[in-house]
Design an enzyme around this catalytic site. Structure first.
Site, PDB file in Angstrom:
ATOM      1  N   LYS A 179       0.845  -1.202   0.000  1.00  0.00           N
ATOM      2  CA  LYS A 179       0.000   0.000   0.000  1.00  0.00           C
ATOM      3  C   LYS A 179       0.876   1.246   0.000  1.00  0.00           C
ATOM      4  O   LYS A 179       2.072   1.169   0.317  1.00  0.00           O
ATOM      5  CB  LYS A 179      -0.896  -0.012   1.234  1.00  0.00           C
ATOM      6  CG  LYS A 179      -0.102  -0.019   2.550  1.00  0.00           C
ATOM      7  CD  LYS A 179      -0.985  -0.290   3.748  1.00  0.00           C
ATOM      8  CE  LYS A 179      -0.131  -0.321   5.017  1.00  0.00           C
ATOM      9  NZ  LYS A 179      -0.873  -0.796   6.176  1.00  0.00           N
ATOM     10  N   TYR A 236      14.924  31.880   5.597  1.00  0.00           N
ATOM     11  CA  TYR A 236      13.701  32.610   5.939  1.00  0.00           C
ATOM     12  C   TYR A 236      13.697  33.044   7.399  1.00  0.00           C
ATOM     13  O   TYR A 236      14.123  32.295   8.279  1.00  0.00           O
ATOM     14  CB  TYR A 236      12.475  31.740   5.684  1.00  0.00           C
ATOM     15  CG  TYR A 236      12.110  31.622   4.219  1.00  0.00           C
ATOM     16  CD1 TYR A 236      11.762  32.761   3.480  1.00  0.00           C
ATOM     17  CD2 TYR A 236      12.110  30.390   3.582  1.00  0.00           C
ATOM     18  CE1 TYR A 236      11.425  32.653   2.132  1.00  0.00           C
ATOM     19  CE2 TYR A 236      11.778  30.275   2.243  1.00  0.00           C
ATOM     20  CZ  TYR A 236      11.435  31.415   1.528  1.00  0.00           C
ATOM     21  OH  TYR A 236      11.105  31.305   0.216  1.00  0.00           O
TER      22      TYR A 236
HETATM   23  C1  LIG Z   1      -0.205  -1.608   7.016  1.00  0.00           C
HETATM   24  C2  LIG Z   1      -0.788  -2.831   7.557  1.00  0.00           C
HETATM   25  C3  LIG Z   1       0.016  -3.921   7.935  1.00  0.00           C
HETATM   26  C4  LIG Z   1       1.510  -3.890   7.956  1.00  0.00           C
HETATM   27  O1  LIG Z   1       1.969  -3.342   9.163  1.00  0.00           O
HETATM   28  P1  LIG Z   1       3.545  -3.197   9.443  1.00  0.00           P
HETATM   29  O2  LIG Z   1       3.627  -2.661  10.826  1.00  0.00           O
HETATM   30  O3  LIG Z   1       4.048  -2.250   8.438  1.00  0.00           O
HETATM   31  O4  LIG Z   1       4.114  -4.552   9.301  1.00  0.00           O
HETATM   32  C5  LIG Z   1      -0.623  -5.090   8.289  1.00  0.00           C
HETATM   33  N1  LIG Z   1      -1.964  -5.176   8.316  1.00  0.00           N
HETATM   34  C6  LIG Z   1      -2.764  -4.145   7.993  1.00  0.00           C
HETATM   35  C7  LIG Z   1      -4.238  -4.315   8.057  1.00  0.00           C
HETATM   36  C8  LIG Z   1      -2.207  -2.930   7.612  1.00  0.00           C
HETATM   37  O5  LIG Z   1      -2.991  -1.918   7.299  1.00  0.00           O
END
Ligand SMILES: *Cc1c(COP(=O)(O)O)cnc(C)c1O
Length: 816
Positions: free
Chosen positions: A485, A710
């Site tokens: 993702k 700045y």
């Molecule tokens: C993002 C996510 C993960 C992965 O989590 P990590 O801490 O990056 O391993 C697992 N399950 C779900 C539902 C997520 O949204």
């Protein structure tokens, strides 16, 4: 040439042979690297975590008919195939290589040590290749598997072998010695690498020296007391030593570093000699000394040594995968060209999902046979276009046939560059591989998009390493889903998904349907779960075979209606349970109603049931984690009581895998760990994946009372040199890093931020750092400056840092 029958007797196999006379030319242990199926022998290696037997069907389909297996299987399934049954496939592979080695009586060098093995091997090849027909290990093939595969390449036309041997544990070297049987031993630098498997540095050294037990001569550094002592204890061969020690065979009397080269003076057999190498670093000097000593031993003339040493190439074994014009990617491997390294480049090309183009130059001093062989390999690897550059290729053009759909030839790189126009390349993966003489960097410059100077380098090999590290912690039957993702945590979802698909991960997950569509369009065919769906994405989901997470009655109803309208049955979905995170999902009290609805729902089938841990990395909340798991288990049992098929249960994220091995269920969801960050204290030894780099746009010398940036926040109280670097908060470099909170690395020194971070630029203090120039590279985070530091200084977590790296920052992929 060996027949399968002969090999059966060499490795002592009981055999089931359909065709005794089958000729074997190639040995393979990796089912993805088949080129010439008919004449290949596949060794099904068994490791703790996987049994290569699972690849048998696939290999058989590809046309492989010769197999070494470790157990009886149903041979009748594979008619016309040959099976050799052995106790241990790896041992059989090694035994065959050992036998093969004994057929040749020319000198063979064995190289071992902690660092520099590959560089020394490549440099020796460079120094000696005018006088010898050398066979050598491809890349860094130096393991228990890599060594036998290297030795298998020896043939009667060679007159010198150069092979690497690497070990990571005690008692591994004896096997490698028996296979390589080096007549000449070369010990490179002994460092601290791979210390884990050994009690002490001395033990490690002694183990390495076992490679040379039967060698005639061993090359070793005279300045290392440990080496001197150990060699005496372990070996009684001749020693060719080199170093500052007066008694060294090659006595180094001066090492002078100049602008961009090092001049080395040494005395050998009472003559004072010089070499100049185009490097300044100490490791290169040490490696060059070894090669110098070997060249002297081989009586290479003084003038040839001097000439070649001055041209020693930089050896970067990493293949770069670069974004290129018109949606293309370029794999740049223009360090050298020979058949073995061509195969390695082609294997990487095969992992790319676009149509495949190869640009090749003539091969140094090769005969027509070699060219025919190359065409054959390209044909088997299903290359769609060959662009062949050089006079030899041009002369072969009329005889090339039509094995490759498109062949273009050019007389020279210059001709190609003259006729180049960008429209010739579109949506293809291009492997660029030329002998050095052909200056393929000119072609690279035309193909590669101009990189905005700030870039995120993603190391794909380390992604694979991290994937395997977690895999090892799982039960063999536990599946793995990778979270890609948010652009794969900023790393680039298509590239990461492609490499994971190649390494046979079970599942992918994205947040939104669009992200899934992008993966499908790029040719990813793994199952993909989409976590955050709404009605606007349904059409795309079905069209691209994406599997939704169902988290509420509302979405369940809407999706069911949509699926029914399409007259689709049994569409796979994933049920999300809320066990305490309180983000999305059905709560325990809702399961009865949910199952009442699903019981009569013929449109959907439950592919998996899952929940998410809120605090898996945090020991203080372990009781809560256990509670979440209990709720999860109860809900799953309830669901299982209603449906009569199996579904996959999954709960653990990265930290969950590391800290709660008992919560693996049927699958785990790996996220941040894949990208190289271990949020637990489990010491997983992950490797760094992402390195953010920028460059210096300008350097300024400021006086007391002047100010920087700045709102004049950077106050100067003493003469100060600043560098303005090409990164700002629009690139994800947080404004919280302003005014000394953060620093970057320049020449490996810390340069603190001075003044406020701007939108596109940041000023840093480099007063205390020598030799800094405009255009120099800056590390913002990476191996030497962990991303965790940036997160801490910016008051956030590494997830936010990774996903904030701006879209305009180019992603560049490297592979080792
Ligand atoms: C993002 C996510 C993960 C992965 O989590 P990590 O801490 O990056 O391993 C697992 N399950 C779900 C539902 C997520 O949204």
């Amino acid at each position: 040439m060996y027949t399968i029958n002969r090999i059966a007797s060499i490795v002592d196999a009981s055999s089931v042979l359909a065709n005794k006379e089958a000729a074997i030319e190639y040995l393979i242990t990796d089912s993805r690297k088949v080129t010439f199926a008919a004449s290949s022998l596949f060794f099904t290696l068994k490791t703790e975590h996987r049994n290569a037997l699972v690849f048998l069907d696939d290999l058989y389909q590809q046309g492989v008919r010769n197999f070494v297996v470790q157990e009886e299987i149903d041979f009748s399934k594979y008619k016309d195939a040959n099976f050799l049954v052995v106790k241990n496939s790896l041992k059989a592979l090694q035994k065959l290589a050992q036998f093969h080695r004994l057929q040749f009586h020319y000198p063979v060098m064995g190289i071992t040590g902690s660092n520099g093995k590959t560089i020394v091997k490549e440099w020796l090849n460079f120094l000696l290749s005018d006088s010898y027909k050398i066979v050598r290990s491809p890349r860094s093939y130096n393991s228990q598997i890599g060594v036998p595969l290297s030795i298998w390449q020896m043939n009667a036309e060679n007159d010198l072998g150069i092979f690497e041997a690497g070990i990571s544990e005690r008692n591994e070297m004896d096997a490698l010695r028996k296979i390589i049987q080096p007549t000449i031993g070369i010990l490179t630098n002994i460092g601290d690498a791979h210390d884990k498997g050994f009690e002490s540095r001395k033990q490690k050294l002694q183990e390495k020296l076992r490679l040379f037990q039967h060698s005639k001569i061993v090359f070793a550094n005279a300045d290392d007391e440990n080496i001197k002592a150990s060699i005496g204890e372990v070996l009684n061969t001749d020693i060719f030593s080199f170093g500052k020690n007066k008694n060294a065979t090659l006595h180094i009397t001066a090492v002078k570093k100049e602008q961009n080269k090092t001049v080395i003076e040494g005395v050998f057999e009472n003559n004072t000699l010089h070499i100049t190498i185009p490097f300044l670093d100490e490791a290169s000097v040490q490696n060059a000394l070894i090669c110098w000593a070997v060249a002297l031993y081989f009586k290479v003339s003084e003038s040839v040594i001097m000439e070649k040493m001055a041209q020693l190439p930089a050896i970067d074994m990493r293949l770069q995968v670069l974004p290129a014009i018109n949606g293309c990617t370029v794999i740049n491997d223009s360090y050298s060209l020979d058949i073995d390294s061509l195969s390695v480049g082609l294997d990487l090309l095969n992992q790319q999902l676009l149509s495949k183009t190869v640009i090749l130059s003539d091969v140094h001093e090769a005969e027509e046979r070699t060219y025919i062989q190359i065409l054959d390999i390209l044909h088997h690897k299903k290359i769609s276009r060959l662009i062949a550059i050089g006079k030899f290729w041009e002369s072969l053009k009329p005889f090339m046939g039509s094995k490759i759909p498109i062949i273009e030839t050019y007389n020279s790189t210059f001709d190609f560059v003259q006729q180049f126009h960008a429209g010739q390349f579109k949506n293809e993966s291009i492997l660029l591989k030329g002998a050095r003489l052909f200056r393929f960097e000119d072609i690279l410059n035309l193909l590669v998009e101009k990189v905005h100077q700030t870039r995120l380098e993603i190391n794909l090999s380390n992604i694979v390493h991290n994937f395997k590290t977690y895999k090892k912690r799982l039960q063999p039957s536990t599946k793995m889903m990778a979270m890609v993702k948010a652009f794969a945590y900023g790393s680039g979802s298509v590239e990461i998904a492609s490499i994971l698909q190649y390494h046979k991960i079970d599942y992918l997950a994205v947040a939104y349907a669009d992200e899934g569509v992008e993966l499908r369009n790029a040719g990813i065919n793994l199952p993909i779960m989409v976590m955050n769906i709404d009605e606007y994405g349904f059409e795309a989901m079905l069209q691209h075979n994406l599997e939704p997470e169902i988290y509420s009655f509302k979405i369940l109803k809407e999706f069911t209606v949509f699926v029914q309208k399409q007259a689709v049955a049994q569409y796979p979905v994933h049920l999300k349970l809320d066990t305490g995170m309180h983000r999305l999902g059905f709560e325990e009290g809702e399961i009865d109603r949910l199952m009442d609805e699903l019981k009569v729902n013929k449109s959907l089938v439950i592919k998996s049931v899952f929940s998410h841990l809120s605090s898996s990395e945090d020991a203080a909340d372990d009781n809560f984690t256990i509670l979440q798991a209990e709720i999860f288990r109860r809900c799953c049992d309830k669901i299982q009581n209603v449906v009569h098929y199996n579904f996959i249960r999954h709960l653990a994220n990265s930290a969950g895998i590391a800290r709660h091995p008992d919560l693996q269920f049927d699958m785990v969801r790996l996220g941040i760990g894949l990208y190289g960050v271990d949020t637990t204290d489990k010491g997983l030894a992950l490797k760094n994946v992402a390195t953010l780099k920028s460059t210096i746009a300008q350097i300024k010398h400021l006086q007391p009372n002047e100010t920087v940036g700045y709102n004049r926040m950077g106050k100067i109280s003493q003469p100060t040199t600043t560098a303005t670097i090409r990164i700002g908060y629009a690139d994800g470099y947080s404004r919280k890093l302003s005014n000394g909170v953060g620093f970057v690395l320049i020449n490996n020194h810390q340069a603190p931020v001075i003044g406020n971070v701007c939108m596109d630029m940041t000023m840093v203090d480099i007063t205390h750092i020598d030799n800094v120039n405009e255009g120099d590279e800056v590390e913002v985070f990476g191996v030497d400056l962990p991303v965790e530091n940036i997160a801490k200084w910016s008051d956030t977590n590494v997830y936010e840092i990774f996903t904030s790296v701006g879209q305009r920052v180019k992603r560049v992929y490297v592979e080792e």
